[in-house]
Structures are given as C-alpha cells and as structure tokens.
Design a protein around this motif. Sequence first.
Motif, PDB file in Angstrom:
ATOM      1  N   ARG A  68     -68.537 -67.915 -79.642  1.00 31.99           N
ATOM      2  CA  ARG A  68     -69.491 -68.692 -80.423  1.00 31.99           C
ATOM      3  C   ARG A  68     -69.339 -68.373 -81.908  1.00 31.99           C
ATOM      4  N   GLY A  69     -68.116 -68.099 -82.353  1.00 32.30           N
ATOM      5  CA  GLY A  69     -67.904 -67.756 -83.752  1.00 32.30           C
ATOM      6  C   GLY A  69     -66.658 -68.397 -84.292  1.00 32.30           C
ATOM      7  N   ARG A  70     -66.369 -68.106 -85.584  1.00 25.73           N
ATOM      8  CA  ARG A  70     -65.213 -68.688 -86.228  1.00 25.73           C
ATOM      9  C   ARG A  70     -64.396 -67.577 -86.866  1.00 25.73           C
ATOM     10  N   ASP A  71     -63.067 -67.642 -86.724  1.00 24.15           N
ATOM     11  CA  ASP A  71     -62.198 -66.619 -87.250  1.00 24.15           C
ATOM     12  C   ASP A  71     -61.841 -66.931 -88.689  1.00 24.15           C
ATOM     13  N   GLY A  72     -61.350 -65.955 -89.398  1.00 20.74           N
ATOM     14  CA  GLY A  72     -60.924 -66.149 -90.777  1.00 20.74           C
ATOM     15  C   GLY A  72     -60.850 -64.824 -91.479  1.00 20.74           C
ATOM     16  N   GLY A  73     -60.516 -64.817 -92.750  1.00 19.97           N
ATOM     17  CA  GLY A  73     -60.381 -63.581 -93.489  1.00 19.97           C
ATOM     18  C   GLY A  73     -61.446 -63.460 -94.547  1.00 19.97           C
ATOM     19  N   ASP A  74     -61.984 -62.250 -94.730  1.00 24.40           N
ATOM     20  CA  ASP A  74     -63.016 -62.025 -95.725  1.00 24.40           C
ATOM     21  C   ASP A  74     -62.378 -61.953 -97.102  1.00 24.40           C
ATOM     22  N   GLY A  75     -62.952 -62.658 -98.070  1.00 20.15           N
ATOM     23  CA  GLY A  75     -62.467 -62.598 -99.423  1.00 20.15           C
ATOM     24  C   GLY A  75     -61.309 -63.522 -99.697  1.00 20.15           C
ATOM     25  N   ASP A  76     -60.878 -64.340 -98.738  1.00 19.90           N
ATOM     26  CA  ASP A  76     -59.749 -65.234 -98.977  1.00 19.90           C
ATOM     27  C   ASP A  76     -60.174 -66.688 -98.901  1.00 19.90           C
ATOM     28  N   GLY A  77     -61.467 -66.950 -99.089  1.00 16.77           N
ATOM     29  CA  GLY A  77     -61.948 -68.320 -99.057  1.00 16.77           C
ATOM     30  C   GLY A  77     -62.229 -68.830 -97.670  1.00 16.77           C
ATOM     31  N   LYS A  78     -62.208 -67.951 -96.662  1.00 18.87           N
ATOM     32  CA  LYS A  78     -62.488 -68.357 -95.297  1.00 18.87           C
ATOM     33  C   LYS A  78     -63.704 -67.606 -94.774  1.00 18.87           C
ATOM     34  N   VAL A  79     -64.264 -68.122 -93.718  1.00 22.25           N
ATOM     35  CA  VAL A  79     -65.376 -67.440 -93.061  1.00 22.25           C
ATOM     36  C   VAL A  79     -64.808 -66.432 -92.068  1.00 22.25           C
ATOM     37  N   PRO A  80     -65.206 -65.162 -92.157  1.00 25.79           N
ATOM     38  CA  PRO A  80     -64.711 -64.166 -91.207  1.00 25.79           C
ATOM     39  C   PRO A  80     -65.332 -64.376 -89.832  1.00 25.79           C
ATOM     40  N   PRO A  81     -64.943 -63.597 -88.849  1.00 30.72           N
ATOM     41  CA  PRO A  81     -65.496 -63.779 -87.504  1.00 30.72           C
ATOM     42  C   PRO A  81     -67.016 -63.661 -87.470  1.00 30.72           C
TER      43      PRO A  81
ATOM     44  N   ALA B 236     -87.676 -65.402 -79.465  1.00 29.92           N
ATOM     45  CA  ALA B 236     -88.299 -65.072 -80.747  1.00 29.92           C
ATOM     46  C   ALA B 236     -87.320 -65.203 -81.900  1.00 29.92           C
ATOM     47  N   PHE B 237     -86.044 -64.995 -81.634  1.00 22.50           N
ATOM     48  CA  PHE B 237     -85.028 -65.030 -82.683  1.00 22.50           C
ATOM     49  C   PHE B 237     -83.640 -65.165 -82.070  1.00 22.50           C
ATOM     50  N   ASP B 238     -82.694 -65.624 -82.889  1.00 25.53           N
ATOM     51  CA  ASP B 238     -81.261 -65.501 -82.630  1.00 25.53           C
ATOM     52  C   ASP B 238     -80.722 -64.496 -83.636  1.00 25.53           C
ATOM     53  N   VAL B 239     -79.490 -64.041 -83.437  1.00 23.78           N
ATOM     54  CA  VAL B 239     -78.871 -63.091 -84.351  1.00 23.78           C
ATOM     55  C   VAL B 239     -77.469 -63.563 -84.697  1.00 23.78           C
ATOM     56  N   VAL B 240     -77.157 -63.582 -85.985  1.00 31.83           N
ATOM     57  CA  VAL B 240     -75.810 -63.896 -86.459  1.00 31.83           C
ATOM     58  C   VAL B 240     -75.179 -62.589 -86.902  1.00 31.83           C
ATOM     59  N   ASN B 241     -74.072 -62.242 -86.252  1.00 30.51           N
ATOM     60  CA  ASN B 241     -73.407 -60.952 -86.400  1.00 30.51           C
ATOM     61  C   ASN B 241     -72.160 -61.145 -87.252  1.00 30.51           C
ATOM     62  N   VAL B 242     -72.132 -60.556 -88.465  1.00 31.88           N
ATOM     63  CA  VAL B 242     -71.041 -60.778 -89.407  1.00 31.88           C
ATOM     64  C   VAL B 242     -70.497 -59.445 -89.908  1.00 31.88           C
ATOM     65  N   PRO B 243     -69.246 -59.418 -90.414  1.00 35.13           N
ATOM     66  CA  PRO B 243     -68.730 -58.204 -91.046  1.00 35.13           C
ATOM     67  C   PRO B 243     -69.633 -57.776 -92.198  1.00 35.13           C
ATOM     68  N   THR B 244     -69.761 -56.474 -92.408  1.00 37.02           N
ATOM     69  CA  THR B 244     -70.729 -55.955 -93.368  1.00 37.02           C
ATOM     70  C   THR B 244     -70.509 -56.484 -94.779  1.00 37.02           C
ATOM     71  N   LEU B 245     -69.271 -56.481 -95.273  1.00 32.44           N
ATOM     72  CA  LEU B 245     -69.025 -56.922 -96.644  1.00 32.44           C
ATOM     73  C   LEU B 245     -69.416 -58.382 -96.836  1.00 32.44           C
TER      74      LEU B 245
ATOM     75  N   LEU C  50     -75.019 -73.237 -85.533  1.00 35.83           N
ATOM     76  CA  LEU C  50     -74.239 -72.765 -86.671  1.00 35.83           C
ATOM     77  C   LEU C  50     -72.724 -72.891 -86.474  1.00 35.83           C
ATOM     78  N   PRO C  51     -72.150 -72.506 -85.313  1.00 33.16           N
ATOM     79  CA  PRO C  51     -70.695 -72.663 -85.157  1.00 33.16           C
ATOM     80  C   PRO C  51     -70.236 -74.106 -85.321  1.00 33.16           C
ATOM     81  N   SER C  52     -71.026 -75.063 -84.838  1.00 34.37           N
ATOM     82  CA  SER C  52     -70.655 -76.468 -84.988  1.00 34.37           C
ATOM     83  C   SER C  52     -70.676 -76.887 -86.449  1.00 34.37           C
ATOM     84  N   LEU C  53     -71.663 -76.404 -87.192  1.00 35.99           N
ATOM     85  CA  LEU C  53     -71.730 -76.719 -88.614  1.00 35.99           C
ATOM     86  C   LEU C  53     -70.551 -76.115 -89.364  1.00 35.99           C
ATOM     87  N   LEU C  54     -70.166 -74.904 -88.988  1.00 36.65           N
ATOM     88  CA  LEU C  54     -69.019 -74.269 -89.625  1.00 36.65           C
ATOM     89  C   LEU C  54     -67.733 -75.034 -89.333  1.00 36.65           C
ATOM     90  N   ASP C  55     -67.566 -75.485 -88.090  1.00 36.41           N
ATOM     91  CA  ASP C  55     -66.385 -76.270 -87.736  1.00 36.41           C
ATOM     92  C   ASP C  55     -66.358 -77.578 -88.518  1.00 36.41           C
TER      93      ASP C  55
END
Length: 237
Positions: free
Chosen positions: A144-157, A75-84, A122-127
């Motif tokens: 199935r995710g991508r690492d990075g820092g929030d607020g520094d121009g990168k995508v967080p986990p 019925a759905f997938d879920v993308v789990n991201v840091p709250t901010l 989505l992970p392939s598109l991000l890569d």
Amino acid sequence: MTAWLPDNSTLHHGDALHHGADVFAVLRNQGANQTAHVTAAGAAWLAGAAAYPRSTLAQWEAHPSSPGVLPCGSAFDVVNVPTLFGRRMLEHLWSDGPGSGPVATHRGRMLLFASPGTAQRLPSLLDWEEWGGGPEPRAAMGPRGRDGGDGDGKVPPLLCHGTGDAVTVPPLICTSTTPGPRWLVAPDTRSPWLPGPDVLLWACVRVTRSAPSSVARNSIFPPADPGANVYDVSRRR
C-alpha cells in the motif's frame, strides 16, 4: 490545525512511579505543556482505538513504560515514512499548512497519524500524481505504498496502515534511556485533529518539489511534436 492547548495532565519524561501509583492520576496532575508528552486525554483517545479500551488502559497503567500495539482503521490510520522525508513533511505542514496530528518515530521511520480511510486513498492519489521518473513497476512498490528515492524529487517508500493493520505506539512514559518508539507530537486531547489524504498528498508534493533533482521530471502530458503547426488563438473571437 491541531489545537495543542495547555493541558494540566502532561506527563514528564523520566517521572518515576512507585508501586501501586495511578499513572493516570500522574498524567492529570502534571503542569507542563510539551507536545512530546502524552496527556491523560490523549491516552484515553489512543485506548479508544482498541477493541477493549478499559483493558488497554488497565494494561498501560500496569506497564506505563512499555510500548503498545493498536489497530488502525477506526480511530485513525497511520502513514509510515522514512524519518528524513517525514521531518520535511512536518516542516511544510507546520510552516505552510494546517499542522499535523500525533507523530511518532520507530525504527528509523516516522509514523504520521491520519484520519481513517487515508491508507486506502493516499496511494491512489500518489499514483495519479505521476512524479519523479514516471510509471514504475507494481512490484517495486511496498505494501500500500510507493517506492522512490528521498531527496531526488521522488516519494520514498510510504507504508499506509489502515483497516486490518496494527501499529506499535510509544509508551506513555519515556526516559532518556528508553529504547524503542517515541512521540514527536503526542496526542493530548480526546479528539485530536487528523490530516486526511489530501493534506498528506500536499505535503508530499511540497517536499518533492522543493528537493533538488538531478533528472528532469516527466510531464503528464505527451511531448510536443516539433513538426506540428501551432496557431496563435489568443485573438480569435
């Protein structure tokens, strides 16, 4: 955009149910329209993701204040991201984009419900986008995710939950003191609109491009050779 239309089956936070009460009758008989409250139609949609929807509905009726666990991928997938980062994504989705599907918060993370197949694509598109500090080691990426820092121009986990995964969903009834997951945008129809990987990619791009960055971003193109001959071809026929 999801049509969060007025629904007479909205459940208010804090509504008390006496023993033997039909929670779905309460869901149907409430009159307020608030996006953080589950409706009877939304509860039916959530239960449809389970292998045995009727059993799931019966369990929720018996324990309406308890969170549930539902499988992803059908019925759905879920993308789990840091709250901010997730809140900034929602700001762009609702102010400049098509809106969002159901959204919940749990343990300092935000769960964005997406169309089936998003977790795989989505992970392939991000890569492919190659943002931030350039290519990173595969070991630095989450499941199935991508690492990075929030607020520094990168995508967080980003953790993408699809086929074979399960997620905890908020209870149908929440009070001000209820711990655990909560709905920010609760499902309210039997067929809610769900964003796909392209929409969520767009939202990620908007957030990272609007975030201040202390380092220059790497271009996907090779650096120019300062000794190379450059010709003006604008007038060539």
